[in-house]
Design a protein around this motif. Sequence first.
Motif, PDB file in Angstrom:
ATOM      1  N   ASN A  37       0.831  -1.212   0.000  1.00 32.14           N
ATOM      2  CA  ASN A  37       0.000   0.000   0.000  1.00 32.14           C
ATOM      3  C   ASN A  37       0.865   1.261   0.000  1.00 32.14           C
ATOM      4  OD1 ASN A  37      -2.430  -1.422   0.019  1.00 32.14           O
ATOM      5  ND2 ASN A  37      -2.520  -1.499   2.254  1.00 32.14           N
ATOM      6  N   ASN A  38       1.960   1.231   0.782  1.00 35.93           N
ATOM      7  CA  ASN A  38       2.878   2.368   0.797  1.00 35.93           C
ATOM      8  C   ASN A  38       3.529   2.574  -0.568  1.00 35.93           C
ATOM      9  OD1 ASN A  38       2.375   2.902   3.483  1.00 35.93           O
ATOM     10  ND2 ASN A  38       4.140   1.764   4.241  1.00 35.93           N
ATOM     11  N   LYS A  39       3.857   1.455  -1.217  1.00 35.49           N
ATOM     12  CA  LYS A  39       4.476   1.535  -2.541  1.00 35.49           C
ATOM     13  C   LYS A  39       3.513   2.139  -3.553  1.00 35.49           C
ATOM     14  CE  LYS A  39       7.080  -1.246  -5.835  1.00 35.49           C
ATOM     15  NZ  LYS A  39       7.539  -2.618  -6.198  1.00 35.49           N
ATOM     16  N   ILE A  40       2.242   1.707  -3.503  1.00 32.31           N
ATOM     17  CA  ILE A  40       1.220   2.256  -4.407  1.00 32.31           C
ATOM     18  C   ILE A  40       1.039   3.755  -4.159  1.00 32.31           C
ATOM     19  CG2 ILE A  40      -1.239   2.195  -4.974  1.00 32.31           C
ATOM     20  CD1 ILE A  40      -1.161  -0.812  -4.345  1.00 32.31           C
ATOM     21  N   ARG A  41       0.969   4.130  -2.866  1.00 29.11           N
ATOM     22  CA  ARG A  41       0.817   5.543  -2.510  1.00 29.11           C
ATOM     23  C   ARG A  41       2.003   6.357  -3.002  1.00 29.11           C
ATOM     24  NH1 ARG A  41       2.003   6.634   3.411  1.00 29.11           N
ATOM     25  NH2 ARG A  41       4.053   6.479   2.453  1.00 29.11           N
ATOM     26  N   ASN A  42       3.220   5.818  -2.816  1.00 36.16           N
ATOM     27  CA  ASN A  42       4.421   6.527  -3.251  1.00 36.16           C
ATOM     28  C   ASN A  42       4.470   6.668  -4.769  1.00 36.16           C
ATOM     29  OD1 ASN A  42       5.260   6.849  -0.640  1.00 36.16           O
ATOM     30  ND2 ASN A  42       6.803   5.238  -0.679  1.00 36.16           N
ATOM     31  N   ASN A  43       4.024   5.631  -5.487  1.00 33.78           N
ATOM     32  CA  ASN A  43       3.998   5.716  -6.947  1.00 33.78           C
ATOM     33  C   ASN A  43       3.096   6.862  -7.403  1.00 33.78           C
ATOM     34  OD1 ASN A  43       5.766   3.636  -7.562  1.00 33.78           O
ATOM     35  ND2 ASN A  43       4.178   2.068  -7.524  1.00 33.78           N
ATOM     36  N   LYS A  44       1.970   7.012  -6.724  1.00 33.24           N
ATOM     37  CA  LYS A  44       1.051   8.105  -7.044  1.00 33.24           C
ATOM     38  C   LYS A  44       1.706   9.451  -6.758  1.00 33.24           C
ATOM     39  CE  LYS A  44      -3.587   9.870  -5.995  1.00 33.24           C
ATOM     40  NZ  LYS A  44      -4.805   9.683  -5.167  1.00 33.24           N
ATOM     41  N   LEU A  45       2.381   9.555  -5.601  1.00 35.14           N
ATOM     42  CA  LEU A  45       3.066  10.794  -5.246  1.00 35.14           C
ATOM     43  C   LEU A  45       4.188  11.107  -6.226  1.00 35.14           C
ATOM     44  CD1 LEU A  45       3.309  10.433  -1.356  1.00 35.14           C
ATOM     45  CD2 LEU A  45       1.838  11.988  -2.632  1.00 35.14           C
ATOM     46  N   ILE A  46       4.896  10.067  -6.679  1.00 35.67           N
ATOM     47  CA  ILE A  46       5.997  10.253  -7.641  1.00 35.67           C
ATOM     48  C   ILE A  46       5.471  10.835  -8.945  1.00 35.67           C
ATOM     49  CG2 ILE A  46       7.606   8.984  -9.127  1.00 35.67           C
ATOM     50  CD1 ILE A  46       8.173   7.172  -6.693  1.00 35.67           C
ATOM     51  N   LEU A  47       4.353  10.288  -9.434  1.00 38.26           N
ATOM     52  CA  LEU A  47       3.763  10.802 -10.676  1.00 38.26           C
ATOM     53  C   LEU A  47       3.337  12.263 -10.510  1.00 38.26           C
ATOM     54  CD1 LEU A  47       1.601   7.732 -11.794  1.00 38.26           C
ATOM     55  CD2 LEU A  47       3.739   8.539 -12.804  1.00 38.26           C
ATOM     56  N   GLU A  48       2.723  12.574  -9.376  1.00 40.19           N
ATOM     57  CA  GLU A  48       2.282  13.952  -9.125  1.00 40.19           C
ATOM     58  C   GLU A  48       3.482  14.896  -9.044  1.00 40.19           C
ATOM     59  OE1 GLU A  48       0.036  13.707  -5.555  1.00 40.19           O
ATOM     60  OE2 GLU A  48      -1.749  12.818  -6.505  1.00 40.19           O
ATOM     61  N   LEU A  49       4.537  14.467  -8.332  1.00 40.21           N
ATOM     62  CA  LEU A  49       5.732  15.302  -8.197  1.00 40.21           C
ATOM     63  C   LEU A  49       6.422  15.524  -9.540  1.00 40.21           C
ATOM     64  CD1 LEU A  49       7.491  14.183  -4.883  1.00 40.21           C
ATOM     65  CD2 LEU A  49       6.760  16.472  -5.487  1.00 40.21           C
ATOM     66  N   GLN A  50       6.522  14.464 -10.340  1.00 37.07           N
ATOM     67  CA  GLN A  50       7.161  14.589 -11.647  1.00 37.07           C
ATOM     68  C   GLN A  50       6.408  15.579 -12.531  1.00 37.07           C
ATOM     69  OE1 GLN A  50       7.267  10.417 -12.731  1.00 37.07           O
ATOM     70  NE2 GLN A  50       9.446  10.272 -12.297  1.00 37.07           N
ATOM     71  N   GLU A  51       5.082  15.531 -12.464  1.00 34.43           N
ATOM     72  CA  GLU A  51       4.270  16.467 -13.244  1.00 34.43           C
ATOM     73  C   GLU A  51       4.479  17.902 -12.749  1.00 34.43           C
ATOM     74  OE1 GLU A  51      -0.436  17.187 -14.469  1.00 34.43           O
ATOM     75  OE2 GLU A  51       0.168  15.405 -13.369  1.00 34.43           O
ATOM     76  N   GLU A  52       4.510  18.092 -11.425  1.00 34.21           N
ATOM     77  CA  GLU A  52       4.734  19.426 -10.857  1.00 34.21           C
ATOM     78  C   GLU A  52       6.121  19.947 -11.224  1.00 34.21           C
ATOM     79  OE1 GLU A  52       4.089  18.963  -6.705  1.00 34.21           O
ATOM     80  OE2 GLU A  52       1.920  18.609  -6.898  1.00 34.21           O
ATOM     81  N   ILE A  53       7.125  19.073 -11.161  1.00 32.15           N
ATOM     82  CA  ILE A  53       8.497  19.467 -11.507  1.00 32.15           C
ATOM     83  C   ILE A  53       8.583  19.882 -12.965  1.00 32.15           C
ATOM     84  CG2 ILE A  53      10.835  18.558 -11.840  1.00 32.15           C
ATOM     85  CD1 ILE A  53      10.400  16.923  -9.261  1.00 32.15           C
ATOM     86  N   GLU A  66      13.678  27.421  -5.351  1.00 30.38           N
ATOM     87  CA  GLU A  66      13.737  26.697  -4.069  1.00 30.38           C
ATOM     88  C   GLU A  66      12.661  25.615  -4.017  1.00 30.38           C
ATOM     89  OE1 GLU A  66      13.333  29.714  -1.151  1.00 30.38           O
ATOM     90  OE2 GLU A  66      15.432  30.377  -1.265  1.00 30.38           O
ATOM     91  N   ASN A  67      11.483  25.952  -4.507  1.00 34.50           N
ATOM     92  CA  ASN A  67      10.396  24.972  -4.554  1.00 34.50           C
ATOM     93  C   ASN A  67      10.750  23.807  -5.466  1.00 34.50           C
ATOM     94  OD1 ASN A  67       7.820  23.902  -4.089  1.00 34.50           O
ATOM     95  ND2 ASN A  67       6.956  24.953  -5.841  1.00 34.50           N
ATOM     96  N   LEU A  68      11.358  24.121  -6.601  1.00 31.99           N
ATOM     97  CA  LEU A  68      11.785  23.077  -7.540  1.00 31.99           C
ATOM     98  C   LEU A  68      12.836  22.171  -6.888  1.00 31.99           C
ATOM     99  CD1 LEU A  68      11.817  21.862 -10.402  1.00 31.99           C
ATOM    100  CD2 LEU A  68      13.537  23.566 -11.010  1.00 31.99           C
ATOM    101  N   ASP A  69      13.778  22.782  -6.172  1.00 31.25           N
ATOM    102  CA  ASP A  69      14.823  22.003  -5.495  1.00 31.25           C
ATOM    103  C   ASP A  69      14.218  21.103  -4.420  1.00 31.25           C
ATOM    104  OD1 ASP A  69      17.665  21.438  -5.026  1.00 31.25           O
ATOM    105  OD2 ASP A  69      17.342  22.423  -3.101  1.00 31.25           O
ATOM    106  N   ASP A  70      13.260  21.636  -3.657  1.00 32.53           N
ATOM    107  CA  ASP A  70      12.598  20.840  -2.607  1.00 32.53           C
ATOM    108  C   ASP A  70      11.862  19.652  -3.220  1.00 32.53           C
ATOM    109  OD1 ASP A  70      13.488  22.508  -0.639  1.00 32.53           O
ATOM    110  OD2 ASP A  70      11.654  23.708  -0.548  1.00 32.53           O
ATOM    111  N   LYS A  71      11.171  19.890  -4.326  1.00 29.52           N
ATOM    112  CA  LYS A  71      10.410  18.809  -4.965  1.00 29.52           C
ATOM    113  C   LYS A  71      11.351  17.751  -5.537  1.00 29.52           C
ATOM    114  CE  LYS A  71       6.255  21.496  -6.047  1.00 29.52           C
ATOM    115  NZ  LYS A  71       5.395  20.732  -5.124  1.00 29.52           N
TER     116      LYS A  71
END
Length: 316
Positions: free
Chosen positions: A84-100, A235-240
């Motif tokens: 479940n953590n892996k699935i959640r992290n995969n979702k967060l990774i996709l969201e972060l990559q899009e934001e970046i 700074e936001n980009l670096d944090d992400k």
Amino acid sequence: DIVKENEFIISSLDVKKNEVSEKRARISELKLFIEENEKNLGNIIEKVNNFKKQLELIEGEREKRNKLDKEFEIAESNVNNFVNNKIRNNKLILELQEEINLIEESLKGSDLGDISVYDKNIIDKKEDILKHDTELRKILKEIYGFELKLKEANENKQNISNLNYCPTCKQNVLEGHKHRISEIEDLKIKDNSTLLKDYKIRESEFENIVLKLKKELEDLVKSRNNLELLKLKFENLDDKRKRLERLFEEQKEIKLQIGEMNVRKSDISILLGKIPNTQEMFDIAKAGLEGWLNKEKIILAEKARNENEFKILNEI
């Protein structure tokens, strides 16, 4: 009568003799019964003890199996949590990559300058505005003075032209005197008009300079704020990016933990496979123990009856 009495005595003795014989026979029989009871009781006790040992062994196996079942359940729960953590992290990774990607696109071609340079230029520009604004106030003050002098000269000129009798001197005012005073006031009007014109020009120049400086200050502040915003975006980009890197590392760790838990589940399954069905064995052993315990009760009751009868017969 004596014969009959003797026959009765003999008959009574025979009865007593038979009773004694039967009593002795019964005592011997009871003795054998009691010995048989004790023998059977010994065998039953041995069976009971054997079943108790079996139950102890089975209970130990049951505890071992229950412990393994609990460990398997925990491992299974951990695997589910990790998945479940892996699935959640995969979702967060996709969201972060899009934001970046969006931030990088917005920052394309942007250069992060030195904010301190803008801060210094802003301070210098404010000082320059203050200097010119101070000078402009001085000019306005001079203009006000010239305007008062012009007003006073015009009023004096107007008054002298209309004055025929001097209230101070108590004499008539001659035309020559009026003419001389008018000439003096005309010179004042000419001089102050020239100065007023020059200062009006200077006023316009300084007003334009101050407006220009204020516009430049506004542009500097705007540029400085844009640079500050740009800095925050970087700074936001670096944090992400750092957060994304941490998530990738966390995914690697989760993958290892899932592998370890699956290996542990496999090991537990192997150990469980080596332990027989303890519940079935326990039920069988328990039923056997209860059966022999019931037999023990029956034999003990029978032995107690035999011993009681044996005791009574021996006391008679």
